[in-house]
Structures are given as C-alpha cells and as structure tokens.
Design a protein around this motif. Structure first.
Motif, PDB file in Angstrom:
ATOM      1  N   THR A   8       0.836  -1.203   0.000  1.00 55.80           N
ATOM      2  CA  THR A   8       0.000   0.000   0.000  1.00 55.80           C
ATOM      3  C   THR A   8       0.872   1.255   0.000  1.00 55.80           C
ATOM      4  OG1 THR A   8      -1.864  -1.051   1.139  1.00 55.80           O
ATOM      5  CG2 THR A   8      -1.664   1.336   1.343  1.00 55.80           C
ATOM      6  N   VAL A   9       0.508   2.237  -0.808  1.00 55.42           N
ATOM      7  CA  VAL A   9       1.182   3.533  -0.858  1.00 55.42           C
ATOM      8  C   VAL A   9       0.124   4.616  -0.682  1.00 55.42           C
ATOM      9  CG1 VAL A   9       2.642   5.097  -2.207  1.00 55.42           C
ATOM     10  CG2 VAL A   9       2.928   2.610  -2.443  1.00 55.42           C
ATOM     11  N   ILE A  10       0.339   5.507   0.269  1.00 53.60           N
ATOM     12  CA  ILE A  10      -0.631   6.572   0.527  1.00 53.60           C
ATOM     13  C   ILE A  10       0.063   7.917   0.374  1.00 53.60           C
ATOM     14  CG2 ILE A  10      -2.277   7.560   2.155  1.00 53.60           C
ATOM     15  CD1 ILE A  10      -2.492   4.830   3.467  1.00 53.60           C
ATOM     16  N   GLY A  11      -0.431   8.734  -0.566  1.00 52.89           N
ATOM     17  CA  GLY A  11       0.167  10.027  -0.841  1.00 52.89           C
ATOM     18  C   GLY A  11       0.026  11.011   0.315  1.00 52.89           C
ATOM     19  N   ARG A  12       0.806  12.065   0.255  1.00 53.26           N
ATOM     20  CA  ARG A  12       0.844  13.067   1.329  1.00 53.26           C
ATOM     21  C   ARG A  12      -0.537  13.651   1.635  1.00 53.26           C
ATOM     22  NH1 ARG A  12       6.110  16.958   0.108  1.00 53.26           N
ATOM     23  NH2 ARG A  12       7.706  15.333   0.179  1.00 53.26           N
ATOM     24  N   HIS A  13      -0.733  13.944   2.919  1.00 49.11           N
ATOM     25  CA  HIS A  13      -1.910  14.670   3.411  1.00 49.11           C
ATOM     26  C   HIS A  13      -3.229  13.927   3.174  1.00 49.11           C
ATOM     27  CE1 HIS A  13       0.631  18.182   4.113  1.00 49.11           C
ATOM     28  NE2 HIS A  13       1.113  18.026   2.896  1.00 49.11           N
ATOM     29  N   SER A  14      -3.180  12.626   2.999  1.00 49.03           N
ATOM     30  CA  SER A  14      -4.415  11.871   2.808  1.00 49.03           C
ATOM     31  C   SER A  14      -4.896  11.254   4.116  1.00 49.03           C
ATOM     32  CB  SER A  14      -4.226  10.779   1.753  1.00 49.03           C
ATOM     33  OG  SER A  14      -4.173  11.356   0.465  1.00 49.03           O
ATOM     34  N   ASN A  15      -6.200  10.988   4.169  1.00 49.37           N
ATOM     35  CA  ASN A  15      -6.833  10.380   5.334  1.00 49.37           C
ATOM     36  C   ASN A  15      -7.478   9.061   4.950  1.00 49.37           C
ATOM     37  OD1 ASN A  15      -6.742  13.371   5.803  1.00 49.37           O
ATOM     38  ND2 ASN A  15      -7.581  12.776   7.783  1.00 49.37           N
ATOM     39  N   VAL A  16      -7.409   8.112   5.874  1.00 47.28           N
ATOM     40  CA  VAL A  16      -8.041   6.804   5.682  1.00 47.28           C
ATOM     41  C   VAL A  16      -9.106   6.627   6.755  1.00 47.28           C
ATOM     42  CG1 VAL A  16      -7.675   4.307   5.752  1.00 47.28           C
ATOM     43  CG2 VAL A  16      -5.984   5.788   4.643  1.00 47.28           C
ATOM     44  N   TYR A  17     -10.324   6.315   6.336  1.00 46.44           N
ATOM     45  CA  TYR A  17     -11.409   6.088   7.288  1.00 46.44           C
ATOM     46  C   TYR A  17     -11.075   4.924   8.234  1.00 46.44           C
ATOM     47  CZ  TYR A  17     -15.280   9.036   5.528  1.00 46.44           C
ATOM     48  OH  TYR A  17     -16.118  10.066   5.204  1.00 46.44           O
ATOM     49  N   PRO A  18     -11.597   4.963   9.456  1.00 53.59           N
ATOM     50  CA  PRO A  18     -11.432   3.823  10.374  1.00 53.59           C
ATOM     51  C   PRO A  18     -11.986   2.534   9.771  1.00 53.59           C
ATOM     52  CG  PRO A  18     -12.289   5.743  11.538  1.00 53.59           C
ATOM     53  CD  PRO A  18     -12.338   6.081  10.073  1.00 53.59           C
ATOM     54  N   LEU A  19     -11.400   1.416  10.192  1.00 53.47           N
ATOM     55  CA  LEU A  19     -11.846   0.074   9.798  1.00 53.47           C
ATOM     56  C   LEU A  19     -11.740  -0.172   8.298  1.00 53.47           C
ATOM     57  CD1 LEU A  19     -14.979  -0.295  12.112  1.00 53.47           C
ATOM     58  CD2 LEU A  19     -12.649  -1.095  12.539  1.00 53.47           C
ATOM     59  N   SER A  20     -10.827   0.510   7.646  1.00 53.93           N
ATOM     60  CA  SER A  20     -10.639   0.332   6.208  1.00 53.93           C
ATOM     61  C   SER A  20      -9.683  -0.816   5.912  1.00 53.93           C
ATOM     62  CB  SER A  20     -10.073   1.608   5.585  1.00 53.93           C
ATOM     63  OG  SER A  20     -10.983   2.678   5.681  1.00 53.93           O
ATOM     64  N   SER A  21      -9.865  -1.420   4.742  1.00 52.57           N
ATOM     65  CA  SER A  21      -8.888  -2.345   4.169  1.00 52.57           C
ATOM     66  C   SER A  21      -8.354  -1.682   2.908  1.00 52.57           C
ATOM     67  CB  SER A  21      -9.542  -3.692   3.834  1.00 52.57           C
ATOM     68  OG  SER A  21      -8.607  -4.562   3.222  1.00 52.57           O
ATOM     69  N   VAL A  22      -7.088  -1.285   2.945  1.00 54.56           N
ATOM     70  CA  VAL A  22      -6.516  -0.449   1.889  1.00 54.56           C
ATOM     71  C   VAL A  22      -5.498  -1.251   1.088  1.00 54.56           C
ATOM     72  CG1 VAL A  22      -5.417   1.765   1.371  1.00 54.56           C
ATOM     73  CG2 VAL A  22      -6.747   1.503   3.485  1.00 54.56           C
ATOM     74  N   ARG A  23      -5.527  -1.097  -0.234  1.00 55.88           N
ATOM     75  CA  ARG A  23      -4.505  -1.719  -1.075  1.00 55.88           C
ATOM     76  C   ARG A  23      -4.231  -0.821  -2.277  1.00 55.88           C
ATOM     77  NH1 ARG A  23      -5.018  -6.684  -1.508  1.00 55.88           N
ATOM     78  NH2 ARG A  23      -6.737  -7.015  -0.062  1.00 55.88           N
ATOM     79  N   GLY A  24      -3.061  -0.984  -2.870  1.00 56.04           N
ATOM     80  CA  GLY A  24      -2.711  -0.173  -4.024  1.00 56.04           C
ATOM     81  C   GLY A  24      -2.250   1.216  -3.629  1.00 56.04           C
ATOM     82  N   VAL A  25      -2.423   2.170  -4.533  1.00 57.24           N
ATOM     83  CA  VAL A  25      -1.936   3.535  -4.347  1.00 57.24           C
ATOM     84  C   VAL A  25      -3.117   4.477  -4.109  1.00 57.24           C
ATOM     85  CG1 VAL A  25      -0.676   5.447  -5.408  1.00 57.24           C
ATOM     86  CG2 VAL A  25       0.074   3.089  -5.801  1.00 57.24           C
TER      87      VAL A  25
END
Length: 221
Positions: free
Chosen positions: A187-204
């Motif tokens: 997983t890659v997350i760009g600057r200043h981004s937010n991820v919601y609670p209980l998320s399953s994140v993959r990719g960019v």
C-alpha cells in the motif's frame, strides 16, 4: 493516479536516514538496506547526544524509553522520541525525532520519520512512514501476501514488482490512518491523505485524498 516516488512522498529533511534514499527512486528499494545503514549511521552519531546501549542500539539521551519496552538492534531512537510501555522493537528500526511508539506497538525493518505517531497497538513492518504520519489505534501494516508471492505495487498507471515477499506500507508526510485499518502489502498513501477507520486499503491512494473504501476515494476540498 500515479506511482509515487520517494520525493513525492517524503520531506527528506525530516529524517536522520536521508542518506539511505540516495540513488533510489521508490521507497521499497531501501527496505533491504535498513539494517546495514543503521549500523553505519549509528557508529557516526555524536556521543554527546546518543548513547549506545547493547549491540547496535543507539538511543538519544533526550529520548524517553519505558523500562518495559524491548529493543533489539540494529536500532536508532531519535531525539525527544518516546517509546512507551511494552513497545516491541524487533530490529532494523529507525525511530525519528519526536516520534511516539506506543503500548504494545511492534516495529520491524522500518523507518519512522520525525514526529510519526504509532501510539496504540500498531504493527509496522517493512514500511516507511513520513513526517507526522499517524496510525490510529489498532491499525496495522500487513507485509506478507496470503499466497506468499512477491509483492507488486499496483496503481491505475501500472504496476511495479518489488522482488520482495515482505513489503508493508509507505505513508507520505502527514497521512492519517483511522483506527482498526489494515494496510495491505504494498500500500502507498500520498501526502496529506486520510483513511477512514476500519478500512482495508490496497494499491496507491492519491495525495490529498480521503479513502472511504476501495472504490470510494475522494479528493479533499
């Protein structure tokens, strides 16, 4: 959506480990070098500011380390950092200045830039977290695929093979990850981004975005 480079994600003035990124394009390229780099860097640190404790462990004299924390080398704990009760640092870890490693948090083969917070029940392995990145309670980086195959970084613009079976996540500066989230391998997350609670994140995940779910990523206004 792009395949973020080191310079896209990180302010290299905000880490003692800037040298490890030289002549590299993508952050996962440094994962194999973290241990050796720590030993080289540690032996060059100012003895007035850092104290060597144990084999290949350097802790800033201004850092706060709980007596119940376990630290295995190679490791550098930066100035004003806080390592709390029952933190478990397995080795190959750089904890940046002013960073927080919390209760029952586990680190392995990581670089935490300055002011990173992984304060509550986090697992961070084979990952790099940028300046002021924050992982909410119970959020983790998953670093091995279920089929045990090498991790591929995927975005809408293509894919890059890492050649490694263990690859966690790469959080840009000022990323906020919600409680209980899982960042899947690569997983890659760009600057200043937010991820919601209980998320399953993959990719960019693009910079300046809000990740609500995998097919619902919106641009910050």
């Amino acid at each position: 959506m792009v395949m973020y480079t080191i310079n896209d994600l990180y302010d290299l003035d905000q880490t003692i480990a800037a040298g490890i990124f030289e002549n590299k394009t993508y952050p996962w390229e440094v994962l194999a070098d973290i241990g050796d780099y720590i030993i080289k860097l540690g032996n060059s640190l100012d003895e007035n500011e850092y104290e060597k404790k144990g084999e290949n462990i350097w802790i800033a004299k201004s850092a706060s380390v709980a007596p119940t924390a376990f630290i295995n080398g190679p490791c550098i704990i930066g100035k004003e950092a806080e390592v709390r009760h029952c933190a478990f640092i397995r080795g190959n870890a750089i904890v940046g200045e002013g960073a927080v490693v919390g209760n029952s948090t586990e680190l392995k083969n990581v670089i935490l830039f300055n002011k990173v917070q992984v304060p509550h029940y986090n697992y961070v392995g084979d990952s790099i977290l940028g300046f002021k990145a924050h992982m909410g309670a119970g959020s983790i980086t998953s670093n091995v695929k279920s089929d045990k195959k090498p991790v591929v970084i995927k975005s809408a613009d293509g894919a890059v093979e890492t050649g490694r079976k263990k690859v966690g996540a790469f959080l840009g500066d000022n990323v906020e990850v919600g409680c209980g989230s899982v960042l899947n391998p690569g997983t890659v997350i760009g600057r200043h981004s937010n991820v919601y609670p209980l998320s399953s994140v993959r990719g960019v995940v693009p910079a300046d975005s809000i990740f609500k779910k995998q097919d619902d990523i919106v641009t910050k206004k």
